[in-house]
Scaffold this motif. Structure first.
Motif, PDB file in Angstrom:
ATOM      1  N   ARG A   1     -45.618  43.721  -3.546  1.00 46.94           N
ATOM      2  CA  ARG A   1     -45.067  43.552  -2.195  1.00 46.94           C
ATOM      3  C   ARG A   1     -45.789  42.441  -1.454  1.00 46.94           C
ATOM      4  O   ARG A   1     -45.167  41.648  -0.739  1.00 46.94           O
ATOM      5  N   GLU A   2     -47.094  42.387  -1.626  1.00 47.68           N
ATOM      6  CA  GLU A   2     -47.867  41.331  -0.958  1.00 47.68           C
ATOM      7  C   GLU A   2     -47.517  39.946  -1.481  1.00 47.68           C
ATOM      8  O   GLU A   2     -47.631  38.953  -0.762  1.00 47.68           O
ATOM      9  N   LYS A   3     -47.085  39.889  -2.732  1.00 46.70           N
ATOM     10  CA  LYS A   3     -46.669  38.622  -3.323  1.00 46.70           C
ATOM     11  C   LYS A   3     -45.203  38.311  -3.022  1.00 46.70           C
ATOM     12  O   LYS A   3     -44.669  37.293  -3.447  1.00 46.70           O
ATOM     13  N   GLY A   4     -44.560  39.223  -2.272  1.00 47.31           N
ATOM     14  CA  GLY A   4     -43.154  39.034  -1.948  1.00 47.31           C
ATOM     15  C   GLY A   4     -42.231  39.280  -3.115  1.00 47.31           C
ATOM     16  O   GLY A   4     -41.079  38.829  -3.129  1.00 47.31           O
ATOM     17  N   LEU A   5     -42.707  40.014  -4.111  1.00 48.16           N
ATOM     18  CA  LEU A   5     -41.925  40.242  -5.331  1.00 48.16           C
ATOM     19  C   LEU A   5     -41.263  41.609  -5.382  1.00 48.16           C
ATOM     20  O   LEU A   5     -40.580  41.940  -6.338  1.00 48.16           O
ATOM     21  N   ALA A   6     -41.480  42.423  -4.360  1.00 46.00           N
ATOM     22  CA  ALA A   6     -40.888  43.762  -4.354  1.00 46.00           C
ATOM     23  C   ALA A   6     -40.562  44.157  -2.933  1.00 46.00           C
ATOM     24  O   ALA A   6     -41.261  43.790  -1.988  1.00 46.00           O
ATOM     25  N   ALA A   7     -39.515  44.915  -2.771  1.00 40.68           N
ATOM     26  CA  ALA A   7     -39.158  45.460  -1.469  1.00 40.68           C
ATOM     27  C   ALA A   7     -40.035  46.655  -1.197  1.00 40.68           C
ATOM     28  O   ALA A   7     -40.906  47.011  -2.000  1.00 40.68           O
ATOM     29  N   MET A   8     -39.805  47.334  -0.056  1.00 39.61           N
ATOM     30  CA  MET A   8     -40.571  48.528   0.274  1.00 39.61           C
ATOM     31  C   MET A   8     -40.503  49.510  -0.887  1.00 39.61           C
ATOM     32  O   MET A   8     -39.453  49.722  -1.468  1.00 39.61           O
ATOM     33  N   ALA A   9     -41.620  50.080  -1.228  1.00 37.90           N
ATOM     34  CA  ALA A   9     -41.690  50.960  -2.394  1.00 37.90           C
ATOM     35  C   ALA A   9     -40.680  52.086  -2.285  1.00 37.90           C
ATOM     36  O   ALA A   9     -40.714  52.868  -1.360  1.00 37.90           O
ATOM     37  N   LYS A  10     -39.780  52.139  -3.215  1.00 34.51           N
ATOM     38  CA  LYS A  10     -38.829  53.247  -3.255  1.00 34.51           C
ATOM     39  C   LYS A  10     -39.203  54.059  -4.489  1.00 34.51           C
ATOM     40  O   LYS A  10     -38.666  53.866  -5.568  1.00 34.51           O
ATOM     41  N   LYS A  11     -40.159  54.889  -4.332  1.00 35.07           N
ATOM     42  CA  LYS A  11     -40.663  55.640  -5.480  1.00 35.07           C
ATOM     43  C   LYS A  11     -39.610  56.650  -5.906  1.00 35.07           C
ATOM     44  O   LYS A  11     -39.662  57.813  -5.518  1.00 35.07           O
TER      45      LYS A  11
ATOM     46  N   GLU B   1     -49.994  45.852   7.484  1.00 34.64           N
ATOM     47  CA  GLU B   1     -50.936  45.051   6.694  1.00 34.64           C
ATOM     48  C   GLU B   1     -50.262  44.453   5.464  1.00 34.64           C
ATOM     49  O   GLU B   1     -50.462  43.279   5.128  1.00 34.64           O
ATOM     50  N   ILE B   2     -49.447  45.262   4.790  1.00 35.32           N
ATOM     51  CA  ILE B   2     -48.744  44.778   3.594  1.00 35.32           C
ATOM     52  C   ILE B   2     -47.743  43.689   3.968  1.00 35.32           C
ATOM     53  O   ILE B   2     -47.670  42.630   3.326  1.00 35.32           O
ATOM     54  N   LEU B   3     -46.976  43.936   5.027  1.00 28.34           N
ATOM     55  CA  LEU B   3     -45.978  42.968   5.463  1.00 28.34           C
ATOM     56  C   LEU B   3     -46.624  41.671   5.941  1.00 28.34           C
ATOM     57  O   LEU B   3     -46.098  40.573   5.719  1.00 28.34           O
ATOM     58  N   LYS B   4     -47.777  41.795   6.583  1.00 31.38           N
ATOM     59  CA  LYS B   4     -48.477  40.603   7.074  1.00 31.38           C
ATOM     60  C   LYS B   4     -48.972  39.756   5.907  1.00 31.38           C
ATOM     61  O   LYS B   4     -48.829  38.521   5.902  1.00 31.38           O
ATOM     62  N   THR B   5     -49.547  40.409   4.901  1.00 35.47           N
ATOM     63  CA  THR B   5     -50.027  39.680   3.725  1.00 35.47           C
ATOM     64  C   THR B   5     -48.871  38.978   3.024  1.00 35.47           C
ATOM     65  O   THR B   5     -48.986  37.810   2.623  1.00 35.47           O
ATOM     66  N   ALA B   6     -47.739  39.695   2.898  1.00 35.16           N
ATOM     67  CA  ALA B   6     -46.565  39.105   2.250  1.00 35.16           C
ATOM     68  C   ALA B   6     -46.049  37.914   3.045  1.00 35.16           C
ATOM     69  O   ALA B   6     -45.713  36.864   2.475  1.00 35.16           O
TER      70      ALA B   6
END
Length: 308
Positions: free
Chosen positions: A41-51, A214-219
Motif C-alpha cells: 500500500r505504501e508503494k501504491g501497489l495495493a488498495a485498502m487491505a480487503k482481507k 500514515e499509510i496513505l501519507k507514505t503512499a
C-alpha cells in the motif's frame, strides 16, 4: 523465513498486486502478511487491505425475528459438505436452533449448549446436536449466535443465497408499519451486499484512522515526491474520506439507488412516516468466514457421500 508460492498467492488475492511485487513485499517483511500488505500500500501497489476471509466451511446462517419485531436471533450452523447444507433435514434443524436462540437468555455458547432442547426438554442442546450428527452422519457445529433487541424501534432480518449470508439490522424509531419494516429489510440487504464494518464514523477507532493516515501519507509521498507536505496532507484527507465511506454503513452509496447514501435513503423514509429513524446496529454472519476447509476435491466429496 522461506517465502512459499502459497504465501505469494494469498497476498495477491488479498491485495490485487502483481506476483513479483507480492514476493518482494514478503521478502522485505520476512513473511509477515499484515506488514506485507502495508508495504504494498505504501508503494501504491495495493488498495485498502480487503482481507477476504477464506470462506470455505459449509453450512447455513439462519435468522428469526419475533412477532412484535422487537427481538431477533441469528445463528450459524456448520456442516462438512454443501450436500448436507442443502439437506431439508439439516435446514429444519437449523431453523429450530435459531428458535432456541430467540427464546434463550444464554450469554455464552457454553450456557446455550447446556440448555434444555426446545423440542425435547429431556436432552440438552448439545445432546440434541449429537443426535442430529448421528442421523446425518457428518460432523455438525453450532458455531455462533447472537440475539438483539430494539426497545424503541424494530429489528429486521435478511438472508442471502439460501443462508450463505445473514444480517440483522436494528432501527431506532417511534414509527411502525410496512414502510419502516421495508426500510429495515433494505438496510439489512445493504449490509449483506457491501459488508460495512461500522454504522457511523463515530464508531471507527481513532487508532485505526491514524494508522490509515500514515499509510496513505507514505503512499502519497512515494507517488508525488516533489509535492509539499501541506498538499500531501490535503490529498490524504480525500483518500481517507473515500475509505471511510466504504466501511461506514450510513455513508455508503445505497445499493438500490446510487444517487443516495444509506443515510439519505433512511431519512427519506423517516420523512415519509413522519418520525425519526436511526440505524443503531447490525450483525452480519457469512457462512464459514475465517474457517479454512480442507482441500478435498469435488470427486472425493461425491464419493464420500455415495459411500464409495
Amino acid at each position: 523465513m522461506a517465502i512459499t508460492a502459497a504465501m505469494v498467492k494469498e497476498l495477491r488475492e488479498m491485495t490485487g498486486a502483481g506476483m513479483m511485487d507480492c514476493k518482494k513485499a514478503l521478502n522485505a517483511t520476512e513473511g509477515d502478511m499484515d506488514k506485507a500488505v502495508e508495504f504494498l500500500r505504501e508503494k501504491g501497489l495495493a488498495a485498502m487491505a480487503k482481507k477476504a476471509n477464506r470462506v470455505a466451511a459449509e453450512g447455513i446462517v439462519a435468522a428469526k425475528v419475533s412477532e412484535d419485531g422487537k427481538t431477533a436471533a441469528i445463528v450459524e450452523v456448520n456442516s462438512e459438505t454443501d450436500f448436507v447444507a442443502k439437506n431439508a433435514d439439516f435446514q429444519a434443524y437449523v431453523a429450530r436452533v435459531v428458535e432456541q436462540v430467540l427464546a434463550s437468555n444464554a450469554d455464552s455458547m457454553e450456557s446455550f449448549m447446556a440448555e434444555p432442547w426446545i423440542d425435547d426438554a429431556s436432552v440438552t442442546v448439545e445432546q440434541a446436536l449429537s443426535q442430529k450428527i448421528a442421523i446425518i452422519g457428518e460432523k455438525l457445529s453450532i458455531r455462533r449466535f447472537e440475539k438483539v433487541s430494539a426497545a424503541d424501534g424494530v429489528v429486521a432480518s435478511y438472508i442471502h443465497g439460501g443462508g450463505k449470508i445473514g444480517v440483522l439490522a436494528v432501527l431506532e424509531t417511534s414509527a411502525s408499519g410496512d414502510a419502516v419494516s421495508e426500510c429495515g429489510k433494505n438496510v439489512a440487504m445493504q449490509v449483506a451486499a457491501l459488508n460495512p464494518k461500522y454504522v457511523t464514523r463515530d464508531e471507527v477507532p481513532a487508532d485505526f484512522v491514524e494508522h490509515e493516515k500514515e499509510i496513505l501519507k507514505t503512499a502519497a509521498m512515494n507517488e508525488n515526491p516533489n509535492k509539499p507536505e501541506n498538499i500531501i496532507d490535503k490529498m490524504i484527507i480525500g483518500r481517507l474520506n473515500k475509505e471511510l465511506k466504504e466501511i461506514c454503513l450510513v455513508d455508503q452509496a445505497y445499493v438500490k439507488d446510487g444517487d443516495l447514501s444509506v443515510k439519505k435513503y433512511v431519512d427519506s423514509v423517516a420523512k415519509e412516516v413522519g418520525a425519526a429513524i436511526t440505524v443503531k446496529s447490525f450483525v452480519r454472519y457469512q457462512t464459514g468466514e475465517g474457517i479454512e476447509k480442507r482441500e478435498d476435491d469435488f470427486a472425493a466429496e461425491v464419493a464420500k457421500q455415495a459411500g464409495m
